[in-house]
Design a protein around this motif. Structure first.
Motif, PDB file in Angstrom:
ATOM      1  N   GLU A 294       0.772  -0.681   0.150  1.00 13.74           N
ATOM      2  CA  GLU A 294      -0.395   0.015   0.203  1.00 13.74           C
ATOM      3  C   GLU A 294       0.855   1.224  -0.174  1.00 13.74           C
ATOM      4  O   GLU A 294       1.603   1.558   0.841  1.00 13.74           O
ATOM      5  CB  GLU A 294      -1.118  -0.189   1.144  1.00 13.74           C
ATOM      6  CG  GLU A 294      -1.713   1.034   1.364  1.00 13.74           C
ATOM      7  CD  GLU A 294      -2.663   1.164   2.457  1.00 13.74           C
ATOM      8  OE1 GLU A 294      -3.181   2.160   3.382  1.00 13.74           O
ATOM      9  OE2 GLU A 294      -3.268   0.412   2.607  1.00 13.74           O
TER      10      GLU A 294
ATOM     11  N   VAL B 278      -0.505   4.046 -13.236  1.00 12.84           N
ATOM     12  CA  VAL B 278      -1.656   3.902 -12.564  1.00 12.84           C
ATOM     13  C   VAL B 278      -1.104   5.563 -12.624  1.00 12.84           C
ATOM     14  O   VAL B 278      -0.291   6.592 -12.739  1.00 12.84           O
ATOM     15  CB  VAL B 278      -1.512   3.427 -11.714  1.00 12.84           C
ATOM     16  CG1 VAL B 278      -2.120   3.580 -10.690  1.00 12.84           C
ATOM     17  CG2 VAL B 278      -1.432   2.256 -11.158  1.00 12.84           C
ATOM     18  N   THR B 279      -2.580   5.930 -12.852  1.00 11.34           N
ATOM     19  CA  THR B 279      -3.327   7.452 -12.170  1.00 11.34           C
ATOM     20  C   THR B 279      -3.413   8.208 -10.902  1.00 11.34           C
ATOM     21  O   THR B 279      -4.285   7.429 -11.677  1.00 11.34           O
ATOM     22  CB  THR B 279      -3.670   8.224 -13.815  1.00 11.34           C
ATOM     23  OG1 THR B 279      -2.930   7.945 -15.076  1.00 11.34           O
ATOM     24  CG2 THR B 279      -3.374   9.683 -13.488  1.00 11.34           C
ATOM     25  N   ILE B 280      -3.558   8.967 -10.227  1.00  7.52           N
ATOM     26  CA  ILE B 280      -3.953   9.184  -9.352  1.00  7.52           C
ATOM     27  C   ILE B 280      -4.693  10.854  -9.590  1.00  7.52           C
ATOM     28  O   ILE B 280      -4.006  11.035 -10.278  1.00  7.52           O
ATOM     29  CB  ILE B 280      -3.106   9.230  -8.274  1.00  7.52           C
ATOM     30  CG1 ILE B 280      -2.752   7.892  -7.648  1.00  7.52           C
ATOM     31  CG2 ILE B 280      -3.970   9.794  -6.916  1.00  7.52           C
ATOM     32  CD1 ILE B 280      -3.631   7.079  -7.521  1.00  7.52           C
ATOM     33  N   ASP B 281      -5.710  10.895  -9.952  1.00 11.23           N
ATOM     34  CA  ASP B 281      -6.558  11.286 -10.330  1.00 11.23           C
ATOM     35  C   ASP B 281      -6.942  13.073  -9.468  1.00 11.23           C
ATOM     36  O   ASP B 281      -6.761  13.944  -9.594  1.00 11.23           O
ATOM     37  CB  ASP B 281      -7.504  11.836 -11.089  1.00 11.23           C
ATOM     38  CG  ASP B 281      -7.198  10.413 -12.155  1.00 11.23           C
ATOM     39  OD1 ASP B 281      -6.332  10.853 -13.183  1.00 11.23           O
ATOM     40  OD2 ASP B 281      -8.245   9.723 -12.336  1.00 11.23           O
TER      41      ASP B 281
ATOM     42  N   GLU C 291      -8.177   9.541  -3.725  1.00  8.76           N
ATOM     43  CA  GLU C 291      -8.185   8.015  -4.205  1.00  8.76           C
ATOM     44  C   GLU C 291      -7.794   7.000  -3.947  1.00  8.76           C
ATOM     45  O   GLU C 291      -6.045   7.232  -4.333  1.00  8.76           O
ATOM     46  CB  GLU C 291      -7.959   8.722  -5.681  1.00  8.76           C
ATOM     47  CG  GLU C 291      -8.149   7.968  -6.950  1.00  8.76           C
ATOM     48  CD  GLU C 291      -8.148   7.863  -8.268  1.00  8.76           C
ATOM     49  OE1 GLU C 291      -9.256   7.463  -8.991  1.00  8.76           O
ATOM     50  OE2 GLU C 291      -7.116   9.298  -8.197  1.00  8.76           O
ATOM     51  N   LYS C 292      -8.426   6.008  -3.839  1.00  2.00           N
ATOM     52  CA  LYS C 292      -7.760   4.670  -3.995  1.00  2.00           C
ATOM     53  C   LYS C 292      -7.886   3.832  -4.922  1.00  2.00           C
ATOM     54  O   LYS C 292      -8.734   4.106  -5.795  1.00  2.00           O
ATOM     55  CB  LYS C 292      -8.065   4.195  -3.108  1.00  2.00           C
ATOM     56  CG  LYS C 292      -8.175   4.716  -0.966  1.00  2.00           C
ATOM     57  CD  LYS C 292      -8.337   3.810  -0.348  1.00  2.00           C
ATOM     58  CE  LYS C 292      -7.875   4.294   0.822  1.00  2.00           C
ATOM     59  NZ  LYS C 292      -8.581   3.323   2.070  1.00  2.00           N
ATOM     60  N   LYS C 293      -7.085   3.160  -5.908  1.00  2.00           N
ATOM     61  CA  LYS C 293      -6.824   2.527  -6.740  1.00  2.00           C
ATOM     62  C   LYS C 293      -6.537   1.059  -6.813  1.00  2.00           C
ATOM     63  O   LYS C 293      -4.802   1.168  -5.341  1.00  2.00           O
ATOM     64  CB  LYS C 293      -5.381   3.017  -7.955  1.00  2.00           C
ATOM     65  CG  LYS C 293      -6.373   4.245  -8.445  1.00  2.00           C
ATOM     66  CD  LYS C 293      -6.090   4.585  -9.987  1.00  2.00           C
ATOM     67  CE  LYS C 293      -7.217   5.579 -10.346  1.00  2.00           C
ATOM     68  NZ  LYS C 293      -6.935   5.499 -11.558  1.00  2.00           N
ATOM     69  N   GLU C 294      -7.115  -0.311  -6.857  1.00  2.00           N
ATOM     70  CA  GLU C 294      -6.637  -1.603  -6.089  1.00  2.00           C
ATOM     71  C   GLU C 294      -5.957  -2.387  -7.660  1.00  2.00           C
ATOM     72  O   GLU C 294      -6.208  -1.732  -8.824  1.00  2.00           O
ATOM     73  CB  GLU C 294      -7.418  -2.536  -6.205  1.00  2.00           C
ATOM     74  CG  GLU C 294      -6.545  -3.630  -5.546  1.00  2.00           C
ATOM     75  CD  GLU C 294      -8.025  -4.702  -5.363  1.00  2.00           C
ATOM     76  OE1 GLU C 294      -7.715  -5.503  -5.072  1.00  2.00           O
ATOM     77  OE2 GLU C 294      -8.494  -4.258  -4.332  1.00  2.00           O
ATOM     78  N   VAL C 295      -4.394  -2.655  -7.780  1.00  2.00           N
ATOM     79  CA  VAL C 295      -3.701  -2.744  -8.947  1.00  2.00           C
ATOM     80  C   VAL C 295      -2.632  -3.917  -8.736  1.00  2.00           C
ATOM     81  O   VAL C 295      -2.658  -4.453  -7.672  1.00  2.00           O
ATOM     82  CB  VAL C 295      -2.334  -1.596  -9.129  1.00  2.00           C
ATOM     83  CG1 VAL C 295      -1.868  -2.377 -10.429  1.00  2.00           C
ATOM     84  CG2 VAL C 295      -2.733  -0.371  -9.726  1.00  2.00           C
TER      85      VAL C 295
END
Length: 87
Positions: free
Chosen positions: A9, A71-74, A78-82
């Motif tokens: 994380e 990966v793009t954090i906008d 913001e949380k993104k799972e990759v």
């Protein structure tokens, strides 16, 4: 941060474009069989048939894997799972 299962994380990232990269070496070995020749049979009248002769061997190799995910954090928070396994 990471856990016992290898999950990572990344916290408090600013908005933007990121690249997640993983690189690792691995080895593999395997057994295989191959045709090593034939035995021909003859009698007084000539050729009567043949059998195939097989051999076995073992081989191995070392290789390297490189995985890259963009990966793009906008926005902030913001949380993104990759998942790097799903390429």
């Amino acid at each position: 941060m990471y856990d016992d299962e290898g999950h990572f994380e990344f916290a408090d990232l600013m908005p933007g474009a990121y690249v997640i990269m993983a690189s690792f070496d691995f080895t593999n070995s395997y057994n295989y069989s191959y045709v090593s020749g034939y035995t021909n049979y003859y009698n007084y009248w000539g050729y009567t048939g043949s059998t195939t002769n097989y051999g076995t061997a073992r081989s191995s190799y070392v290789d390297k894997a490189n995985i890259e995910k963009h990966v793009t954090i906008d926005k902030d928070g913001e949380k993104k799972e990759v998942n790097l396994k799903e390429m």
